[in-house]
Design a protein around this motif. Structure first.
Motif, PDB file in Angstrom:
ATOM      1  N   ARG A   6     -27.839  19.294 -58.720  1.00  0.00           N
ATOM      2  CA  ARG A   6     -27.076  18.194 -58.869  1.00  0.00           C
ATOM      3  C   ARG A   6     -28.093  17.379 -59.867  1.00  0.00           C
ATOM      4  NH1 ARG A   6     -23.747  14.373 -59.570  1.00  0.00           N
ATOM      5  NH2 ARG A   6     -24.479  12.502 -58.878  1.00  0.00           N
ATOM      6  N   ALA A   7     -29.650  17.760 -59.328  1.00  0.00           N
ATOM      7  CA  ALA A   7     -30.563  17.054 -60.298  1.00  0.00           C
ATOM      8  C   ALA A   7     -30.291  17.337 -61.669  1.00  0.00           C
ATOM      9  CB  ALA A   7     -31.975  17.289 -59.988  1.00  0.00           C
ATOM     10  N   LEU A  92     -26.664   4.778 -58.776  1.00  0.00           N
ATOM     11  CA  LEU A  92     -25.945   5.327 -57.526  1.00  0.00           C
ATOM     12  C   LEU A  92     -26.896   6.363 -57.247  1.00  0.00           C
ATOM     13  CD1 LEU A  92     -22.088   5.557 -58.691  1.00  0.00           C
ATOM     14  CD2 LEU A  92     -23.376   4.081 -56.695  1.00  0.00           C
ATOM     15  N   THR A  93     -27.376   7.323 -58.211  1.00  0.00           N
ATOM     16  CA  THR A  93     -28.337   8.409 -57.704  1.00  0.00           C
ATOM     17  C   THR A  93     -29.593   7.953 -57.341  1.00  0.00           C
ATOM     18  OG1 THR A  93     -27.172   9.827 -59.410  1.00  0.00           O
ATOM     19  CG2 THR A  93     -29.423  10.649 -58.620  1.00  0.00           C
ATOM     20  N   LEU A  94     -30.018   6.871 -57.945  1.00  0.00           N
ATOM     21  CA  LEU A  94     -31.384   6.475 -57.260  1.00  0.00           C
ATOM     22  C   LEU A  94     -31.129   5.802 -55.919  1.00  0.00           C
ATOM     23  CD1 LEU A  94     -34.018   6.468 -58.599  1.00  0.00           C
ATOM     24  CD2 LEU A  94     -33.596   4.017 -59.554  1.00  0.00           C
ATOM     25  N   HIS A  95     -29.935   5.163 -55.599  1.00  0.00           N
ATOM     26  CA  HIS A  95     -29.533   4.589 -54.344  1.00  0.00           C
ATOM     27  C   HIS A  95     -29.664   5.845 -53.336  1.00  0.00           C
ATOM     28  CE1 HIS A  95     -27.772   2.141 -51.268  1.00  0.00           C
ATOM     29  NE2 HIS A  95     -26.754   3.083 -51.294  1.00  0.00           N
ATOM     30  N   LEU A 110     -20.447  -0.094 -59.293  1.00  0.00           N
ATOM     31  CA  LEU A 110     -20.747   0.864 -59.877  1.00  0.00           C
ATOM     32  C   LEU A 110     -20.033   2.204 -59.840  1.00  0.00           C
ATOM     33  CD1 LEU A 110     -24.496   0.506 -59.184  1.00  0.00           C
ATOM     34  CD2 LEU A 110     -23.455   0.140 -61.269  1.00  0.00           C
ATOM     35  N   CYS A 111     -19.530   2.670 -58.836  1.00  0.00           N
ATOM     36  CA  CYS A 111     -18.353   3.707 -58.597  1.00  0.00           C
ATOM     37  C   CYS A 111     -17.486   3.653 -59.565  1.00  0.00           C
ATOM     38  CB  CYS A 111     -18.093   3.883 -57.038  1.00  0.00           C
ATOM     39  SG  CYS A 111     -19.357   4.267 -55.983  1.00  0.00           S
ATOM     40  N   GLN A 112     -16.939   2.382 -59.795  1.00  0.00           N
ATOM     41  CA  GLN A 112     -15.623   2.027 -60.815  1.00  0.00           C
ATOM     42  C   GLN A 112     -16.275   2.434 -62.143  1.00  0.00           C
ATOM     43  OE1 GLN A 112     -12.935   2.002 -59.321  1.00  0.00           O
ATOM     44  NE2 GLN A 112     -11.923   2.250 -61.638  1.00  0.00           N
ATOM     45  N   LYS A 113     -17.462   1.962 -62.299  1.00  0.00           N
ATOM     46  CA  LYS A 113     -18.094   2.009 -63.653  1.00  0.00           C
ATOM     47  C   LYS A 113     -18.202   3.416 -64.106  1.00  0.00           C
ATOM     48  CE  LYS A 113     -18.905  -2.232 -65.730  1.00  0.00           C
ATOM     49  NZ  LYS A 113     -18.435  -2.350 -67.028  1.00  0.00           N
ATOM     50  N   ALA A 114     -18.770   4.200 -63.076  1.00  0.00           N
ATOM     51  CA  ALA A 114     -19.158   5.556 -63.090  1.00  0.00           C
ATOM     52  C   ALA A 114     -17.744   6.631 -63.215  1.00  0.00           C
ATOM     53  CB  ALA A 114     -20.208   6.140 -62.209  1.00  0.00           C
ATOM     54  N   VAL A 127     -14.449  21.264 -60.818  1.00  0.00           N
ATOM     55  CA  VAL A 127     -15.280  21.517 -59.270  1.00  0.00           C
ATOM     56  C   VAL A 127     -15.220  19.793 -59.041  1.00  0.00           C
ATOM     57  CG1 VAL A 127     -17.334  22.192 -58.266  1.00  0.00           C
ATOM     58  CG2 VAL A 127     -16.310  23.633 -60.028  1.00  0.00           C
ATOM     59  N   SER A 128     -14.952  19.845 -57.698  1.00  0.00           N
ATOM     60  CA  SER A 128     -15.177  18.451 -57.227  1.00  0.00           C
ATOM     61  C   SER A 128     -16.783  18.215 -56.839  1.00  0.00           C
ATOM     62  CB  SER A 128     -14.227  18.155 -55.906  1.00  0.00           C
ATOM     63  OG  SER A 128     -14.557  18.875 -54.905  1.00  0.00           O
ATOM     64  N   ASP A 129     -17.181  16.903 -56.881  1.00  0.00           N
ATOM     65  CA  ASP A 129     -18.546  16.884 -56.873  1.00  0.00           C
ATOM     66  C   ASP A 129     -18.825  16.081 -55.473  1.00  0.00           C
ATOM     67  OD1 ASP A 129     -21.153  15.830 -57.080  1.00  0.00           O
ATOM     68  OD2 ASP A 129     -21.210  15.307 -58.955  1.00  0.00           O
ATOM     69  N   PRO A 130     -19.562  16.907 -54.603  1.00  0.00           N
ATOM     70  CA  PRO A 130     -19.866  16.210 -53.183  1.00  0.00           C
ATOM     71  C   PRO A 130     -20.567  15.021 -53.302  1.00  0.00           C
ATOM     72  CG  PRO A 130     -20.664  18.598 -53.328  1.00  0.00           C
ATOM     73  CD  PRO A 130     -20.300  18.130 -54.750  1.00  0.00           C
ATOM     74  N   PHE A 131     -21.350  14.664 -54.397  1.00  0.00           N
ATOM     75  CA  PHE A 131     -22.120  13.384 -54.603  1.00  0.00           C
ATOM     76  C   PHE A 131     -21.053  12.171 -54.831  1.00  0.00           C
ATOM     77  CE2 PHE A 131     -23.688  10.105 -57.406  1.00  0.00           C
ATOM     78  CZ  PHE A 131     -24.672   9.554 -56.654  1.00  0.00           C
ATOM     79  N   VAL A 132     -20.005  12.450 -55.583  1.00  0.00           N
ATOM     80  CA  VAL A 132     -19.004  11.701 -55.689  1.00  0.00           C
ATOM     81  C   VAL A 132     -18.373  11.349 -54.446  1.00  0.00           C
ATOM     82  CG1 VAL A 132     -16.928  11.140 -56.865  1.00  0.00           C
ATOM     83  CG2 VAL A 132     -18.771  12.202 -58.247  1.00  0.00           C
ATOM     84  N   ARG A 133     -18.252  12.542 -53.612  1.00  0.00           N
ATOM     85  CA  ARG A 133     -17.182  12.214 -52.358  1.00  0.00           C
ATOM     86  C   ARG A 133     -18.082  11.426 -51.312  1.00  0.00           C
ATOM     87  NH1 ARG A 133     -12.930  15.199 -51.796  1.00  0.00           N
ATOM     88  NH2 ARG A 133     -12.391  16.997 -53.293  1.00  0.00           N
ATOM     89  N   LEU A 134     -19.367  11.580 -51.492  1.00  0.00           N
ATOM     90  CA  LEU A 134     -20.020  10.764 -50.525  1.00  0.00           C
ATOM     91  C   LEU A 134     -20.353   9.357 -50.909  1.00  0.00           C
ATOM     92  CD1 LEU A 134     -22.239  11.081 -48.081  1.00  0.00           C
ATOM     93  CD2 LEU A 134     -23.934  11.557 -49.536  1.00  0.00           C
ATOM     94  N   GLN A 135     -20.927   9.197 -52.210  1.00  0.00           N
ATOM     95  CA  GLN A 135     -20.990   7.709 -52.587  1.00  0.00           C
ATOM     96  C   GLN A 135     -19.995   6.955 -52.953  1.00  0.00           C
ATOM     97  OE1 GLN A 135     -24.224   6.299 -52.756  1.00  0.00           O
ATOM     98  NE2 GLN A 135     -24.849   8.246 -51.816  1.00  0.00           N
ATOM     99  N   CYS A 136     -18.850   7.466 -53.687  1.00  0.00           N
ATOM    100  CA  CYS A 136     -17.653   6.839 -54.097  1.00  0.00           C
ATOM    101  C   CYS A 136     -16.416   7.472 -53.770  1.00  0.00           C
ATOM    102  CB  CYS A 136     -17.611   7.057 -55.568  1.00  0.00           C
ATOM    103  SG  CYS A 136     -19.103   6.371 -56.463  1.00  0.00           S
ATOM    104  N   PRO A 137     -16.094   7.485 -52.304  1.00  0.00           N
ATOM    105  CA  PRO A 137     -14.953   7.944 -51.620  1.00  0.00           C
ATOM    106  C   PRO A 137     -13.748   7.657 -52.269  1.00  0.00           C
ATOM    107  CG  PRO A 137     -16.083   6.784 -49.880  1.00  0.00           C
ATOM    108  CD  PRO A 137     -17.031   6.710 -51.154  1.00  0.00           C
ATOM    109  N   GLU A 138     -13.357   6.169 -52.313  1.00  0.00           N
ATOM    110  CA  GLU A 138     -12.303   5.708 -53.052  1.00  0.00           C
ATOM    111  C   GLU A 138     -11.908   6.425 -54.152  1.00  0.00           C
ATOM    112  OE1 GLU A 138     -11.790   1.359 -52.925  1.00  0.00           O
ATOM    113  OE2 GLU A 138     -13.015   1.576 -50.985  1.00  0.00           O
ATOM    114  N   GLN A 139     -12.956   6.285 -55.252  1.00  0.00           N
ATOM    115  CA  GLN A 139     -12.840   7.058 -56.401  1.00  0.00           C
ATOM    116  C   GLN A 139     -12.566   8.581 -56.566  1.00  0.00           C
ATOM    117  OE1 GLN A 139     -14.970   4.813 -55.605  1.00  0.00           O
ATOM    118  NE2 GLN A 139     -14.313   3.118 -57.110  1.00  0.00           N
ATOM    119  N   ALA A 140     -13.223   9.151 -55.477  1.00  0.00           N
ATOM    120  CA  ALA A 140     -12.991  10.743 -55.319  1.00  0.00           C
ATOM    121  C   ALA A 140     -11.626  11.031 -54.701  1.00  0.00           C
ATOM    122  CB  ALA A 140     -13.932  11.053 -54.198  1.00  0.00           C
ATOM    123  N   LYS A 141     -11.016  10.402 -53.950  1.00  0.00           N
ATOM    124  CA  LYS A 141      -9.679  10.314 -53.306  1.00  0.00           C
ATOM    125  C   LYS A 141      -8.581  10.334 -54.720  1.00  0.00           C
ATOM    126  CE  LYS A 141     -10.012   8.690 -48.693  1.00  0.00           C
ATOM    127  NZ  LYS A 141      -9.704   7.899 -47.763  1.00  0.00           N
TER     128      LYS A 141
END
Length: 146
Positions: A6-7, A92-95, A110-114, A127-141
């Motif tokens: 991820r890093a 989002l990553t720094l957060h 920020l999720c919407q911007k990203a 491949v789905s990104d677990p970070f996106v699922r965790l930080q931005c669940p609405e966008q991930a769905k």
């Protein structure tokens, strides 16, 4: 996705953002560049593997130097240009690392911007990104059609 992987992905994305073109002109190029480079360094140290005690200490020192500096520079760039899309995923990553406070409303913005970055990565990797699922669940769905 392991933190090291991820890093690497986020670090590459941040560095690519440094040289990208933004449609939001408000922030000076050097402020943005410095913020993105500082965040990339923080993310780099956070993703390092502590394979022994000496390395663990080295990583802790790297994080102690890099992440507070990233926090300051990110805050400065974000304050000057809160709508700049180049900052969305890095902030989002720094957060996620605990070095940048975000309200829930700001996090959603920020999720919407990203989202374009997340979409491109998904199109490229399938491949789905677990970070996106965790930080931005609405966008991930919507993105992963869950």
């Amino acid at each position: 996705m392991p933190l090291t992987c991820r890093a690497l992905i986020v670090g590459a994305s941040i560095l690519a953002s440094t040289f990208g073109v933004s449609t939001t002109p408000a922030v000076e190029p050097n402020v943005m560049r410095e913020a993105l480079e500082a965040i990339a360094l923080c993310v780099h140290w956070a993703g390092e593997e502590p394979y022994d005690e000496a390395r663990r200490k080295d990583i802790a020192r790297g994080i102690a130097r890099a992440c507070p500096e990233a926090q300051k520079k990110a805050a400065r760039a974000h304050q000057r240009s809160p709508g700049d899309g180049r900052l969305a995923e890095p902030l989002l990553t720094l957060h996620d690392l605990g070095y940048f406070e975000l309200s829930e409303e700001e996090k959603q913005r920020l999720c919407q911007k990203a989202l374009p970055v997340f979409q491109k990565r998904f199109e490229d990797t399938k491949v789905s990104d677990p970070f996106v699922r965790l930080q931005c669940p609405e966008q991930a769905k919507a993105l992963y059609r869950d």
